[in-house]
Design a protein around this motif. Structure first.
Motif, PDB file in Angstrom:
ATOM      1  N   ASN A   1       0.838  -1.208   0.000  1.00  0.00           N
ATOM      2  CA  ASN A   1       0.000   0.000   0.000  1.00  0.00           C
ATOM      3  C   ASN A   1       0.867   1.251   0.000  1.00  0.00           C
ATOM      4  OD1 ASN A   1      -2.440  -1.537   2.155  1.00  0.00           O
ATOM      5  ND2 ASN A   1      -2.644  -1.149  -0.013  1.00  0.00           N
ATOM      6  N   ASN A   2       1.944   1.219   0.778  1.00  0.00           N
ATOM      7  CA  ASN A   2       2.825   2.374   0.893  1.00  0.00           C
ATOM      8  C   ASN A   2       3.529   2.697  -0.427  1.00  0.00           C
ATOM      9  OD1 ASN A   2       3.999   4.435   2.624  1.00  0.00           O
ATOM     10  ND2 ASN A   2       5.921   3.301   2.472  1.00  0.00           N
ATOM     11  N   GLN A   3       3.521   1.734  -1.348  1.00  0.00           N
ATOM     12  CA  GLN A   3       4.118   1.936  -2.669  1.00  0.00           C
ATOM     13  C   GLN A   3       3.065   2.225  -3.738  1.00  0.00           C
ATOM     14  OE1 GLN A   3       7.442   2.076  -3.263  1.00  0.00           O
ATOM     15  NE2 GLN A   3       7.703   1.896  -1.049  1.00  0.00           N
ATOM     16  N   GLY A   4       1.830   2.490  -3.311  1.00  0.00           N
ATOM     17  CA  GLY A   4       0.782   2.859  -4.254  1.00  0.00           C
ATOM     18  C   GLY A   4      -0.076   1.714  -4.751  1.00  0.00           C
ATOM     19  N   PHE A   5       0.128   0.515  -4.216  1.00  0.00           N
ATOM     20  CA  PHE A   5      -0.705  -0.636  -4.568  1.00  0.00           C
ATOM     21  C   PHE A   5      -1.982  -0.641  -3.733  1.00  0.00           C
ATOM     22  CE2 PHE A   5       3.252  -2.023  -6.241  1.00  0.00           C
ATOM     23  CZ  PHE A   5       3.072  -3.154  -7.019  1.00  0.00           C
TER      24      PHE A   5
ATOM     25  N   ALA B   1      12.431  -5.823  -5.159  1.00  0.00           N
ATOM     26  CA  ALA B   1      11.219  -6.255  -5.867  1.00  0.00           C
ATOM     27  C   ALA B   1      10.485  -5.065  -6.475  1.00  0.00           C
ATOM     28  CB  ALA B   1      10.306  -7.028  -4.914  1.00  0.00           C
ATOM     29  N   MET B   2      10.448  -3.940  -5.738  1.00  0.00           N
ATOM     30  CA  MET B   2       9.798  -2.753  -6.277  1.00  0.00           C
ATOM     31  C   MET B   2      10.558  -2.225  -7.490  1.00  0.00           C
ATOM     32  SD  MET B   2       7.105  -2.562  -4.573  1.00  0.00           S
ATOM     33  CE  MET B   2       6.596  -1.169  -5.575  1.00  0.00           C
ATOM     34  N   GLU B   3      11.885  -2.252  -7.446  1.00  0.00           N
ATOM     35  CA  GLU B   3      12.671  -1.829  -8.610  1.00  0.00           C
ATOM     36  C   GLU B   3      12.384  -2.740  -9.801  1.00  0.00           C
ATOM     37  OE1 GLU B   3      16.773  -1.676  -7.568  1.00  0.00           O
ATOM     38  OE2 GLU B   3      16.499  -0.113  -6.040  1.00  0.00           O
ATOM     39  N   TRP B   4      12.308  -4.029  -9.540  1.00  0.00           N
ATOM     40  CA  TRP B   4      11.991  -4.996 -10.602  1.00  0.00           C
ATOM     41  C   TRP B   4      10.631  -4.690 -11.219  1.00  0.00           C
ATOM     42  CZ3 TRP B   4       8.218  -9.121  -9.989  1.00  0.00           C
ATOM     43  CH2 TRP B   4       8.199 -10.048 -11.040  1.00  0.00           C
ATOM     44  N   LEU B   5       9.636  -4.437 -10.385  1.00  0.00           N
ATOM     45  CA  LEU B   5       8.302  -4.146 -10.905  1.00  0.00           C
ATOM     46  C   LEU B   5       8.280  -2.854 -11.716  1.00  0.00           C
ATOM     47  CD1 LEU B   5       6.129  -5.186  -7.829  1.00  0.00           C
ATOM     48  CD2 LEU B   5       6.132  -6.284 -10.078  1.00  0.00           C
ATOM     49  N   LYS B   6       9.005  -1.847 -11.245  1.00  0.00           N
ATOM     50  CA  LYS B   6       9.046  -0.588 -11.995  1.00  0.00           C
ATOM     51  C   LYS B   6       9.753  -0.766 -13.334  1.00  0.00           C
ATOM     52  CE  LYS B   6       8.676   2.387  -7.947  1.00  0.00           C
ATOM     53  NZ  LYS B   6       9.349   3.354  -7.031  1.00  0.00           N
ATOM     54  N   ASN B   7      10.785  -1.613 -13.375  1.00  0.00           N
ATOM     55  CA  ASN B   7      11.442  -1.897 -14.636  1.00  0.00           C
ATOM     56  C   ASN B   7      10.517  -2.644 -15.588  1.00  0.00           C
ATOM     57  OD1 ASN B   7      13.912  -0.721 -14.000  1.00  0.00           O
ATOM     58  ND2 ASN B   7      14.746  -2.605 -13.136  1.00  0.00           N
TER      59      ASN B   7
END
Length: 277
Positions: free
Chosen positions: A61-65, A263-269
């Motif tokens: 959630n804190n990452q906008g999900f 994991a967040m970097e991977w998802l953004k890529n």
């Protein structure tokens, strides 16, 4: 935040629970539709780890999900663990794809996140989604039920590769199908892109689980990112002090905690910039 407890029904007519954590709509955001993280905790198939549920959901959630914590069939529930545990995941994906507008979701950015035994459930669910026998028997279309990406945290892949004997009173609940016992056997070219992390010294789910699954993904040319930390043991969740169990200070592990940002970097890529919280 909109928090709900929902009772859903899977493709086998089994009822199960999901807790939803949906951020409030913000008309000022450039991107209005949010990705969804479906979090599937571990717990040795006899309970659900709270440390791998709500805290993880709130981190997303804190990452906008928007996020969901999903329950699934356990050894003490009626029937065997499978196929229902896997069908619970597929039914959850379909439910939120069908209700994407209600929850302001991007239906093409649905992520499953499985820890330990939950990693087995998530990886088996991906196999079921792509298996024509399950598609026919339970009347679903793979485009409705297959997540777009998957994260596996210290995942159980091969039920035979655990560091302790299965209790005698639980053996009858375990699957007998080879491609469910070992979910690496069901990997195909269509398996969702996958992010895997585990500690090399895991004494519970042996490191061979991740290695076998990575090998299966590689052989099938599935895009994968993997991080095998040298220390961390098992069940470290976010590896932060605020999810540390009393008397188990090894769970506060700043090095292994990097998995989440990686994991967040991977998802953004993979997906480009995500919604802001």
């Amino acid at each position: 935040m909109r928090v709900e407890n929902l009772t859903l029904t899977n493709f086998n007519n089994r009822e199960y629970q999901v807790d939803t954590y949906a951020l409030e709509p913000n008309p000022e955001l450039v991107e209005q539709k949010r990705p969804l993280a479906i979090v599937v905790p571990g717990g040795s198939f006899n309970h659900l780890s709270k440390r791998e549920g709500e805290p993880v959901a709130l981190a997303f959630n804190n990452q906008g999900f928007n996020s969901v914590v999903m329950e699934y069939n356990l050894v003490q529930d009626p029937g065997k663990i499978y196929p229902d545990a896997g069908l619970d995941v597929l039914s959850t994906v379909k439910y939120f794809r069908d209700h994407a507008d209600e929850y302001q979701l991007d239906k093409d950015k649905i992520l499953t996140v499985g820890f330990s035994a939950g990693g087995h459930v998530v990886s088996v669910a991906n196999n079921m989604a792509l298996n024509k026998n399950y598609q026919t028997k339970y009347d679903f279309d793979k485009t409705d039920v297959l997540p777009n990406k998957t994260i596996l945290g210290y995942p159980l892949i091969d039920i035979k590769k655990i560091g302790f004997p299965i209790p005698e009173n639980q053996k009858a609940k375990m699957p007998v199908e080879e491609d469910i016992l070992d979910s690496a056997l069901g990997v195909t070219r269509e398996t969702p892109d996958t992010f895997i992390f585990q500690a090399w010294d895991d004494p519970v789910v042996l490191i061979g689980n991740s290695i076998e699954y990575i090998d299966a993904l590689n052989k099938n040319k599935v895009s994968t990112e993997a991080h095998l930390f040298n220390h961390g043991y098992h069940g470290f969740s976010l590896a932060r002090h605020n999810v540390e169990t009393k008397g188990q200070d090894w769970q506060d592990n700043p090095h292994a905690a990097h998995w989440f940002n990686l994991a967040m970097e991977w998802l953004k890529n993979e997906w480009g910039e995500l919604c802001e919280a």
